[in-house]
Design an enzyme around this catalytic site. Structure first.
Site, PDB file in Angstrom:
ATOM      1  N   ASN A 183       0.866  -1.175   0.000  1.00 54.23           N
ATOM      2  CA  ASN A 183       0.000   0.000   0.000  1.00 54.23           C
ATOM      3  C   ASN A 183       0.906   1.229   0.000  1.00 54.23           C
ATOM      4  O   ASN A 183       1.476   1.576   1.022  1.00 54.23           O
ATOM      5  CB  ASN A 183      -0.920  -0.029   1.227  1.00 54.23           C
ATOM      6  CG  ASN A 183      -1.833   1.180   1.299  1.00 54.23           C
ATOM      7  OD1 ASN A 183      -1.997   1.905   0.330  1.00 54.23           O
ATOM      8  ND2 ASN A 183      -2.415   1.406   2.464  1.00 54.23           N
ATOM      9  N   LYS A 211       0.089   4.255  -0.366  1.00 53.10           N
ATOM     10  CA  LYS A 211      -0.570   5.427   0.224  1.00 53.10           C
ATOM     11  C   LYS A 211      -0.356   6.644  -0.686  1.00 53.10           C
ATOM     12  O   LYS A 211      -0.313   6.474  -1.897  1.00 53.10           O
ATOM     13  CB  LYS A 211      -0.096   5.660   1.659  1.00 53.10           C
ATOM     14  CG  LYS A 211      -0.208   4.369   2.491  1.00 53.10           C
ATOM     15  CD  LYS A 211      -0.001   4.579   3.956  1.00 53.10           C
ATOM     16  CE  LYS A 211      -0.064   3.247   4.689  1.00 53.10           C
ATOM     17  NZ  LYS A 211      -0.034   3.419   6.152  1.00 53.10           N
ATOM     18  N   HIS A 265      -9.399   1.062   4.688  1.00 53.33           N
ATOM     19  CA  HIS A 265      -8.120   1.256   5.375  1.00 53.33           C
ATOM     20  C   HIS A 265      -8.316   2.190   6.564  1.00 53.33           C
ATOM     21  O   HIS A 265      -9.140   3.105   6.517  1.00 53.33           O
ATOM     22  CB  HIS A 265      -7.084   1.838   4.403  1.00 53.33           C
ATOM     23  CG  HIS A 265      -5.699   1.834   4.971  1.00 53.33           C
ATOM     24  ND1 HIS A 265      -5.259   2.817   5.840  1.00 53.33           N
ATOM     25  CD2 HIS A 265      -4.673   0.961   4.844  1.00 53.33           C
ATOM     26  CE1 HIS A 265      -4.013   2.546   6.199  1.00 53.33           C
ATOM     27  NE2 HIS A 265      -3.636   1.427   5.612  1.00 53.33           N
ATOM     28  N   GLU A 290      -6.830   4.649   7.608  1.00 54.98           N
ATOM     29  CA  GLU A 290      -6.730   6.081   7.322  1.00 54.98           C
ATOM     30  C   GLU A 290      -8.033   6.599   6.715  1.00 54.98           C
ATOM     31  O   GLU A 290      -8.445   7.728   6.973  1.00 54.98           O
ATOM     32  CB  GLU A 290      -5.535   6.344   6.398  1.00 54.98           C
ATOM     33  CG  GLU A 290      -4.223   6.135   7.133  1.00 54.98           C
ATOM     34  CD  GLU A 290      -3.052   5.705   6.259  1.00 54.98           C
ATOM     35  OE1 GLU A 290      -2.004   5.384   6.828  1.00 54.98           O
ATOM     36  OE2 GLU A 290      -3.196   5.670   5.014  1.00 54.98           O
ATOM     37  N   GLU A 297      -5.466  -4.851  10.425  1.00 54.77           N
ATOM     38  CA  GLU A 297      -4.429  -3.854  10.636  1.00 54.77           C
ATOM     39  C   GLU A 297      -4.694  -3.103  11.937  1.00 54.77           C
ATOM     40  O   GLU A 297      -5.498  -2.162  11.965  1.00 54.77           O
ATOM     41  CB  GLU A 297      -4.439  -2.839   9.480  1.00 54.77           C
ATOM     42  CG  GLU A 297      -4.118  -3.457   8.132  1.00 54.77           C
ATOM     43  CD  GLU A 297      -3.587  -2.392   7.184  1.00 54.77           C
ATOM     44  OE1 GLU A 297      -2.459  -2.541   6.732  1.00 54.77           O
ATOM     45  OE2 GLU A 297      -4.295  -1.409   6.935  1.00 54.77           O
ATOM     46  N   GLY A 355       2.605   2.339  10.719  1.00 48.63           N
ATOM     47  CA  GLY A 355       3.516   3.466  10.578  1.00 48.63           C
ATOM     48  C   GLY A 355       4.131   3.927  11.880  1.00 48.63           C
ATOM     49  O   GLY A 355       4.771   4.966  11.935  1.00 48.63           O
TER      50      GLY A 355
END
Length: 248
Positions: A11, A13, A95, A97, A165, A171
């Site tokens: 991914n 991003k 996701h 985010e 996740e 991160g």
């Protein structure tokens, strides 16, 4: 027991440039990549066609998001029909985010998953808990709620990969221990068995995402219910090849 093919997703991003994608294509082409691993890279929509041409033929591309209808007055969105039109067959949905930065609800994500599947796309559907949810013992409750929203609208699971996740591990450099990852994956598989079907529970790949690196991927991959990874930052670097080969 169904044999689940190991799956490694990347991914990118909101990262990438033509020059950078060309470099990724070079190290992916050089590989060598485990032929028994399915590889799918999530890429900003603007670069999907360019990236697909830069990658070796055994690497598929995925859009990182899409909307829940085919077309219309939704400025800035893309649809599954558009993703298919540029020759891409995967999309990443839900996701953390999208959930936590952009405020997407369980219901919206489920609608998107259902429409993407109905349009013929394959979906990496993401679920996962926040740090405060884990610390208050709500991990199972949260991931079951998120999964249920999706399960309520999905009839055919053959084109779904479930990505667990934990948000506190994305991160941050913190990774769920192999034991923590296995525990949640096993709970999710049991949930699918009880709430969808034993067949779906056995066949559906549940992959782990959250600071996966070349250093920790082999240990994580040993778990019986960890069927692969969704890799963030490391998917932009040459070490991604080692993660693809975690089962070797």
């Amino acid at each position: 027991m169904a044999q689940r093919k190991f799956f490694v997703g990347g991914n990118w991003k909101m990262n990438g440039s033509k020059a950078g994608i060309t470099e990724i294509g070079q190290f992916m082409t050089k590989g060598p990549l485990d032929p028994n691993t399915e590889i799918v890279l999530g890429c900003p929509a603007i670069y999907l066609e360019f990236a697909q041409k830069a990658m070796p033929p055994n690497v598929s591309m995925a859009a990182e998001n899409c909307y829940k209808v085919e077309k219309g007055a939704f400025t800035g969105e893309i649809s599954p029909a558009m993703i298919k039109d540029v020759g891409v067959s995967w999309v990443i949905l839900g996701h953390s985010e999208r959930r936590n930065v952009f405020g997407e609800t369980d219901e919206l994500i489920a609608d998107k998953v259902a429409h993407a599947l109905a349009s013929g796309l394959k979906v990496i559907a993401c679920i996962g808990e926040l740090l405060e949810e884990r610390e208050s013992g709500k991990t199972a409750e949260v991931v079951f709620r998120q999964t249920k929203a999706i399960a309520d609208k999905v009839t055919d699971w053959d084109k779904v990969v479930l990505a667990y996740e934990p948000v506190w591990a994305i991160g941050t450099g913190k990774t769920a221990s192999p034991e923590q990852a296995q525990e949640v994956h096993a709970q999710l598989r049991d949930w699918l068995k009880s709430n969808v079907s034993e067949d779906v529970a056995n066949k559906t790949r549940i992959i782990y995402g959250g600071s996966v690196t070349a250093a920790n991927c082999k240990e994580l991959a040993k778990n019986p219910d960890v069927d692969g990874f969704l890799v963030g930052g490391a998917s932009l670097k040459p070490e991604f090849v080692q993660i693809v080969n975690a089962k070797q």
